[in-house]
Design a protein around this motif. Sequence first.
Motif, PDB file in Angstrom:
ATOM      1  N   THR A  83       0.843  -1.196   0.000  1.00 44.59           N
ATOM      2  CA  THR A  83       0.000   0.000   0.000  1.00 44.59           C
ATOM      3  C   THR A  83       0.881   1.250   0.000  1.00 44.59           C
ATOM      4  OG1 THR A  83      -0.102   0.260   2.414  1.00 44.59           O
ATOM      5  CG2 THR A  83      -1.644  -1.302   1.405  1.00 44.59           C
ATOM      6  N   PRO A  84       0.287   2.424  -0.206  1.00 43.81           N
ATOM      7  CA  PRO A  84       1.090   3.667  -0.174  1.00 43.81           C
ATOM      8  C   PRO A  84       1.496   4.101   1.240  1.00 43.81           C
ATOM      9  CG  PRO A  84      -0.934   3.937  -1.479  1.00 43.81           C
ATOM     10  CD  PRO A  84      -1.079   2.666  -0.709  1.00 43.81           C
ATOM     11  N   LEU A  85       1.154   3.300   2.263  1.00 42.09           N
ATOM     12  CA  LEU A  85       1.476   3.703   3.628  1.00 42.09           C
ATOM     13  C   LEU A  85       2.994   3.763   3.826  1.00 42.09           C
ATOM     14  CD1 LEU A  85       0.355   4.213   6.564  1.00 42.09           C
ATOM     15  CD2 LEU A  85       0.814   1.793   6.983  1.00 42.09           C
ATOM     16  N   PRO A  86       3.535   4.930   4.208  1.00 48.43           N
ATOM     17  CA  PRO A  86       4.977   5.019   4.474  1.00 48.43           C
ATOM     18  C   PRO A  86       5.356   4.213   5.716  1.00 48.43           C
ATOM     19  CG  PRO A  86       4.011   7.202   4.124  1.00 48.43           C
ATOM     20  CD  PRO A  86       2.880   6.242   4.304  1.00 48.43           C
ATOM     21  N   VAL A  87       6.568   3.699   5.728  1.00 48.19           N
ATOM     22  CA  VAL A  87       7.045   2.955   6.890  1.00 48.19           C
ATOM     23  C   VAL A  87       7.018   3.831   8.138  1.00 48.19           C
ATOM     24  CG1 VAL A  87       9.009   1.725   7.874  1.00 48.19           C
ATOM     25  CG2 VAL A  87       8.486   1.473   5.466  1.00 48.19           C
ATOM     26  N   LEU A  88       7.397   5.115   7.989  1.00 48.35           N
ATOM     27  CA  LEU A  88       7.393   6.019   9.141  1.00 48.35           C
ATOM     28  C   LEU A  88       5.995   6.186   9.720  1.00 48.35           C
ATOM     29  CD1 LEU A  88       9.901   8.892   8.226  1.00 48.35           C
ATOM     30  CD2 LEU A  88      10.147   7.109   9.956  1.00 48.35           C
ATOM     31  N   SER A  89       4.969   6.210   8.871  1.00 48.89           N
ATOM     32  CA  SER A  89       3.594   6.331   9.365  1.00 48.89           C
ATOM     33  C   SER A  89       3.207   5.100  10.177  1.00 48.89           C
ATOM     34  CB  SER A  89       2.622   6.500   8.189  1.00 48.89           C
ATOM     35  OG  SER A  89       2.889   7.687   7.486  1.00 48.89           O
ATOM     36  N   TYR A  90       3.667   3.944   9.726  1.00 41.01           N
ATOM     37  CA  TYR A  90       3.420   2.707  10.475  1.00 41.01           C
ATOM     38  C   TYR A  90       4.066   2.785  11.853  1.00 41.01           C
ATOM     39  CZ  TYR A  90       3.761  -2.239  11.764  1.00 41.01           C
ATOM     40  OH  TYR A  90       3.686  -3.443  12.433  1.00 41.01           O
ATOM     41  N   PHE A  91       5.327   3.240  11.901  1.00 38.22           N
ATOM     42  CA  PHE A  91       6.017   3.374  13.185  1.00 38.22           C
ATOM     43  C   PHE A  91       5.368   4.429  14.072  1.00 38.22           C
ATOM     44  CE2 PHE A  91      10.170   1.676  11.213  1.00 38.22           C
ATOM     45  CZ  PHE A  91       9.867   0.400  11.657  1.00 38.22           C
ATOM     46  N   PHE A  92       4.931   5.544  13.465  1.00 41.17           N
ATOM     47  CA  PHE A  92       4.239   6.569  14.249  1.00 41.17           C
ATOM     48  C   PHE A  92       3.001   5.982  14.919  1.00 41.17           C
ATOM     49  CE2 PHE A  92       5.851  10.311  11.438  1.00 41.17           C
ATOM     50  CZ  PHE A  92       7.052  10.271  12.117  1.00 41.17           C
ATOM     51  N   GLY A  93       2.270   5.167  14.166  1.00 44.26           N
ATOM     52  CA  GLY A  93       1.070   4.553  14.721  1.00 44.26           C
ATOM     53  C   GLY A  93       1.375   3.635  15.881  1.00 44.26           C
ATOM     54  N   LYS A  94       2.387   2.782  15.722  1.00 42.01           N
ATOM     55  CA  LYS A  94       2.754   1.841  16.779  1.00 42.01           C
ATOM     56  C   LYS A  94       3.259   2.568  18.029  1.00 42.01           C
ATOM     57  CE  LYS A  94       1.925  -2.179  14.852  1.00 42.01           C
ATOM     58  NZ  LYS A  94       0.865  -3.055  15.388  1.00 42.01           N
ATOM     59  N   MET A  95       4.182   3.503  17.817  1.00 44.95           N
ATOM     60  CA  MET A  95       4.772   4.189  18.958  1.00 44.95           C
ATOM     61  C   MET A  95       3.773   5.144  19.615  1.00 44.95           C
ATOM     62  SD  MET A  95       8.707   4.777  17.670  1.00 44.95           S
ATOM     63  CE  MET A  95       9.316   5.017  19.341  1.00 44.95           C
ATOM     64  N   GLY A  96       2.915   5.766  18.793  1.00 46.23           N
ATOM     65  CA  GLY A  96       1.877   6.630  19.359  1.00 46.23           C
ATOM     66  C   GLY A  96       0.912   5.839  20.228  1.00 46.23           C
ATOM     67  N   GLN A  97       0.552   4.641  19.756  1.00 42.79           N
ATOM     68  CA  GLN A  97      -0.325   3.780  20.568  1.00 42.79           C
ATOM     69  C   GLN A  97       0.329   3.426  21.897  1.00 42.79           C
ATOM     70  OE1 GLN A  97      -0.017  -0.383  20.141  1.00 42.79           O
ATOM     71  NE2 GLN A  97      -0.487   0.044  22.249  1.00 42.79           N
ATOM     72  N   VAL A  98       1.631   3.163  21.877  1.00 42.45           N
ATOM     73  CA  VAL A  98       2.361   2.841  23.116  1.00 42.45           C
ATOM     74  C   VAL A  98       2.346   4.028  24.073  1.00 42.45           C
ATOM     75  CG1 VAL A  98       4.653   2.366  24.047  1.00 42.45           C
ATOM     76  CG2 VAL A  98       3.815   1.063  22.099  1.00 42.45           C
ATOM     77  N   PHE A  99       2.565   5.246  23.568  1.00 38.43           N
ATOM     78  CA  PHE A  99       2.548   6.429  24.419  1.00 38.43           C
ATOM     79  C   PHE A  99       1.160   6.630  25.037  1.00 38.43           C
ATOM     80  CE2 PHE A  99       6.509   7.615  22.355  1.00 38.43           C
ATOM     81  CZ  PHE A  99       7.179   8.299  23.354  1.00 38.43           C
ATOM     82  N   VAL A 100       0.120   6.514  24.230  1.00 34.87           N
ATOM     83  CA  VAL A 100      -1.240   6.742  24.725  1.00 34.87           C
ATOM     84  C   VAL A 100      -1.620   5.720  25.788  1.00 34.87           C
ATOM     85  CG1 VAL A 100      -3.694   6.696  24.084  1.00 34.87           C
ATOM     86  CG2 VAL A 100      -2.044   7.894  22.626  1.00 34.87           C
ATOM     87  N   THR A 101      -1.419   4.443  25.486  1.00 29.75           N
ATOM     88  CA  THR A 101      -1.849   3.398  26.414  1.00 29.75           C
ATOM     89  C   THR A 101      -0.999   3.375  27.685  1.00 29.75           C
ATOM     90  OG1 THR A 101      -0.500   1.778  25.205  1.00 29.75           O
ATOM     91  CG2 THR A 101      -2.823   1.953  24.598  1.00 29.75           C
ATOM     92  N   SER A 102       0.300   3.672  27.561  1.00 34.60           N
ATOM     93  CA  SER A 102       1.142   3.674  28.766  1.00 34.60           C
ATOM     94  C   SER A 102       0.794   4.837  29.682  1.00 34.60           C
ATOM     95  CB  SER A 102       2.624   3.716  28.384  1.00 34.60           C
ATOM     96  OG  SER A 102       2.959   4.936  27.763  1.00 34.60           O
TER      97      SER A 102
END
Length: 290
Positions: free
Chosen positions: A121-140
């Motif tokens: 897909t056109p999803l950039p790798v950085l956007s994928y990492f932003f999503g993962k790390m952002g989820q970690v920040f929010v949930t923690s």
Amino acid sequence: MTTTTLRTPSARPGNPSFGLARTIRLGANRIGYETKVYFRQTDTLFFTFLFPVIMLSIFSVAFQGMGNIGTNPDGTGGISQAAFYLPGMIAAGILLSGVQNLGVDIAMERSDGTLKRLGGTPLPVLSYFFGKMGQVFVTSLLQIGLLLLVARFAFDVALPTDLAKWMTFAWVYLLGIATSAVLGIAISRLPRTGRSATAVIIPPVLILQFISGVYLQFALLPDWLQSVASLFPLKWMAQGMRAVFLPESFATVESGGAWNLAGVAIALLVWLVAGLVVCRVTFRWIRKDS
């Protein structure tokens, strides 16, 4: 007769629609998606989000009959069992939110083909990492908020009132959660299949909690085991959190007789950089054996 030709915008490097702005926008969307998925998984909720809260409650109730920790010779003073275990549980929660959560999650996504599909897909790798790390920040952050509420209102733990303490908490947390998230991405390469992810990742994380001052008093461990624990980031996160939530008198039982916050910062920065290097070298959208 003149002919008008309609042109679609080209994907120029300077066009914000296709550059950094687009990457950030997609990353923000991924944060919302990843957070929703996280809270829909009951096993993840128990073993990462609620686990430190449950363990804090168990230790506080089970050991309350032993009295306060760090009391004077006449039996006065000291802190409750809940107050003593709170910083360790916060540190463990940071590790679970980053290393265990992302390590297992990404390994499963790589195994079931999710990463391969995203790579198409056109999803950039950085956007994928932003999503993962952002989820970690929010949930923690939500997890720590819940831990503090339970400690304060269920076990009457007095929280710091000094602004300097909370400033220390902020940088220890930010360094700790960033390091844990990066290491979670890096360690996701270890499991060969999604089904083996929990068996590969959870045991080392659990062992680190026992030797890093989370469940057992760090000063009571043998010197050689303290040295082993000092090689890993959880020991330093727990030490930094103890500097925030425990009285200054407890610093005397730490290695070197001080909180050593400079050592905490250096150790976490080293692990953060090492994790970034490993992620850069090893991360792929598809499995290694695909």
